[in-house]
Design a protein around this motif. Structure first.
Motif, short mmCIF file in Angstrom:
data_model
loop_
_atom_site.label_atom_id
_atom_site.label_comp_id
_atom_site.label_asym_id
_atom_site.label_seq_id
_atom_site.Cartn_x
_atom_site.Cartn_y
_atom_site.Cartn_z
N ASP A 62 22.12 51.75 60.86
CA ASP A 62 22.45 50.33 60.98
C ASP A 62 23.91 50.09 61.36
N ASP A 63 24.82 50.72 60.65
CA ASP A 63 26.25 50.48 60.88
C ASP A 63 26.72 50.98 62.24
N PHE A 76 25.19 48.85 65.02
CA PHE A 76 25.79 47.52 65.03
C PHE A 76 27.12 47.54 65.80
N ARG A 90 22.42 41.32 67.59
CA ARG A 90 22.52 42.76 67.30
C ARG A 90 21.68 43.11 66.08
N LEU A 91 21.73 42.28 65.05
CA LEU A 91 20.92 42.53 63.85
C LEU A 91 19.43 42.49 64.17
N LYS A 109 26.43 38.50 66.73
CA LYS A 109 26.08 39.31 65.56
C LYS A 109 24.58 39.27 65.27
N GLU A 137 27.83 46.29 70.14
CA GLU A 137 28.79 45.24 70.47
C GLU A 137 29.58 45.60 71.72
#
Length: 105
Positions: free
Chosen positions: A62-63, A66, A92-93, A89, A70
């Protein structure tokens, strides 16, 4: 938390030109993304990655996704991925939620 249905739309509009997600899917300009989460950068079998991608040495989760989504060229300088990134944001999530669901083997 992301919405997988919205994430699928983002994928179709912004990623599917270069990537597939299904198990056994073909590589396009970019690699097939099946099994992406939990895999190290530059490790999809049968795809030719840049040294920058192979040497980044992070595991997709996830991190990392993310941050990468971007601005891919900032996160992995030297990548051949020409995609400018997704600035919003929530998009992307949503995309990450879709990728986690659609690429799990």
């Amino acid at each position: 938390m992301g919405d997988t249905a919205k994430g699928k739309k983002v994928f179709v509009q912004r990623c599917s030109q270069c990537h597939t997600v299904e198990k056994g899917g073909k590589h396009k300009t970019g690699p097939n993304l099946n099994g992406l989460v939990g895999r190290k950068t530059g490790q999809a079998g049968g795809f030719t990655y840049t040294e920058a991608n192979k040497n980044k040495g992070i595991t997709w989760g996830d991190d990392t996704l993310f941050t990468y989504l971007e601005n891919p060229k900032k996160y992995i300088p030297g990548t051949k991925m020409v995609f400018a990134g997704i600035k919003k944001k929530q998009e992307r999530l949503d995309l990450i939620a879709y990728l986690k669901e659609s690429t799990s083997s």
